[in-house]
Design a protein around this motif. Sequence first.
Motif, PDB file in Angstrom:
ATOM      1  N   ASP A 265       1.221  -1.255  -0.204  1.00  0.00           N
ATOM      2  CA  ASP A 265      -0.013   0.119  -0.398  1.00  0.00           C
ATOM      3  C   ASP A 265       0.890   0.811   0.227  1.00  0.00           C
ATOM      4  N   ARG A 268       2.449   2.176  -2.976  1.00  0.00           N
ATOM      5  CA  ARG A 268       1.366   2.333  -4.334  1.00  0.00           C
ATOM      6  C   ARG A 268       1.283   3.202  -4.393  1.00  0.00           C
ATOM      7  N   ARG A 269       0.856   3.922  -2.711  1.00  0.00           N
ATOM      8  CA  ARG A 269       0.842   5.411  -2.560  1.00  0.00           C
ATOM      9  C   ARG A 269       1.700   6.260  -3.286  1.00  0.00           C
ATOM     10  N   ARG A 271       4.355   5.892  -5.357  1.00  0.00           N
ATOM     11  CA  ARG A 271       4.185   5.899  -7.095  1.00  0.00           C
ATOM     12  C   ARG A 271       2.978   6.925  -7.816  1.00  0.00           C
ATOM     13  N   ASP A 272       1.982   6.718  -6.904  1.00  0.00           N
ATOM     14  CA  ASP A 272       0.728   7.573  -7.140  1.00  0.00           C
ATOM     15  C   ASP A 272       1.140   9.351  -7.159  1.00  0.00           C
ATOM     16  N   ILE A 273       1.405   9.520  -5.907  1.00  0.00           N
ATOM     17  CA  ILE A 273       2.411  10.368  -5.795  1.00  0.00           C
ATOM     18  C   ILE A 273       3.360  11.190  -6.723  1.00  0.00           C
ATOM     19  N   TYR A 274       4.425  10.403  -7.417  1.00  0.00           N
ATOM     20  CA  TYR A 274       5.131  10.753  -8.580  1.00  0.00           C
ATOM     21  C   TYR A 274       4.800  10.976  -9.808  1.00  0.00           C
ATOM     22  N   SER A 275       3.308  10.316  -9.689  1.00  0.00           N
ATOM     23  CA  SER A 275       2.879  10.474 -11.012  1.00  0.00           C
ATOM     24  C   SER A 275       1.706  11.477 -11.091  1.00  0.00           C
ATOM     25  N   SER A 276       1.556  11.996  -9.915  1.00  0.00           N
ATOM     26  CA  SER A 276       0.578  13.150  -9.904  1.00  0.00           C
ATOM     27  C   SER A 276       1.088  14.220  -9.865  1.00  0.00           C
ATOM     28  N   THR A 277      -0.064  15.192 -10.732  1.00  0.00           N
ATOM     29  CA  THR A 277       0.500  16.748 -11.679  1.00  0.00           C
ATOM     30  C   THR A 277       1.501  17.738 -10.750  1.00  0.00           C
ATOM     31  N   TRP A 279       3.502  16.820  -7.775  1.00  0.00           N
ATOM     32  CA  TRP A 279       4.201  16.722  -7.825  1.00  0.00           C
ATOM     33  C   TRP A 279       5.056  16.698  -9.153  1.00  0.00           C
TER      34      TRP A 279
END
Length: 385
Positions: A265, A268-269, A271-277, A279
């Motif tokens: 988890d 996953r979070r 990765r979500d942060i790194y791929s967010s706008t 970031w």
Amino acid sequence: MISYSQNLEDVILWRALKDIKNGFYVDVGAAWPEEHSVTKTFYDNGWKGINVEPNVRHYNRLVSERERDINLQMAVGERAGNLEMTIFSDTGLSTLVPEIADIHSQNGFNRETVTVPVITLLELLEANLPAHQPIHFLKIDVEGLEEQVIKSCDWERFRPWIVVVEATLPLSQAESYEGWDHILISSGYILAYVDGLNRFYLASEHSELLPKLKYPPNVFDEYVLSKQMKLEAKLHGHQQEIKELNQEISTLQSNLAVAEQSSEDFHRRLRDIYSSTSWKITKPIRFIKRFFFEKTSRQQLIIRIKVFIRKIILRCISIISKNQEISLLSKRLLNRFPIIKQRLIRMQKSSFSSLSHYQSDSMSIRASQIYQDIKQAVENNKKDK
């Protein structure tokens, strides 16, 4: 029943006497209160009696574990007095017979000699047997002195229901009852049973018990050996330990599964942060923070500036190479400055250009340098091979 005796003597006696409540026994040569004990089962079932044991170690245990019994530290013989006794500690072989003691010593048993008080069986019963108390069984095991013990009693006054006497020489199958068997027979006792080690005599006035002494221990006696009970208890203890260990392993596995899920988890979070706008938008801010505000030495600052300049130059080269017209114009211009052209070519081919591909936004300058050193070492290793 649980059998503690050496040769299942207590099984035979229990079969004949189990219906008697709060019976009474006399054990001449009692030894241990539990191991090889003919009386332990009876004591556990409410009986009591007299234990005679000259070995001080055995006697002390009897005093400690047989509170209802009368425990006497002495020997029984044909005449009262004091005699030297050979003690073989932690065995049941202690004896007043020197010849037998010598045999045990030759067989490797450690010996010590002590002086012990000796009393006749008649005097012992007169002094210690409660008034009007019947003796339900008498056991005699005195390592070669059985004849003297039997001769020292008045069998008309004292009538144990059953008399059990060891009838072989110590640690052997050689029979040794010739000197005393006739005394019991002539005193009104019936030879009821022989087990290969002992002879069981029944008082004729209790001949109704004779059928119960006819057969050796068998399945109908429903007995279990004390050693077997101890082994089963130890096995049960080990099984319980194994069960507890399995429970601990199960708990650890559950905790590990939870930890793995938490880790998954978390990544996953991340990765979500790194791929967010957000970031991506804040990337320049992080770069500026690392470049200008992290505490670094002068050498590290120079490395950072070099990496930054190289990144800019390589980025420009990448952009120019994508536009054909600008690319041709740039090549013509660089042909006029061959030194600059060669440096740019080397820079493009250098390991720093590949570093820009692997370096993430979260990697510090120091981490980039360490990565570069490791990569260079790997390449050198390949060349050596």
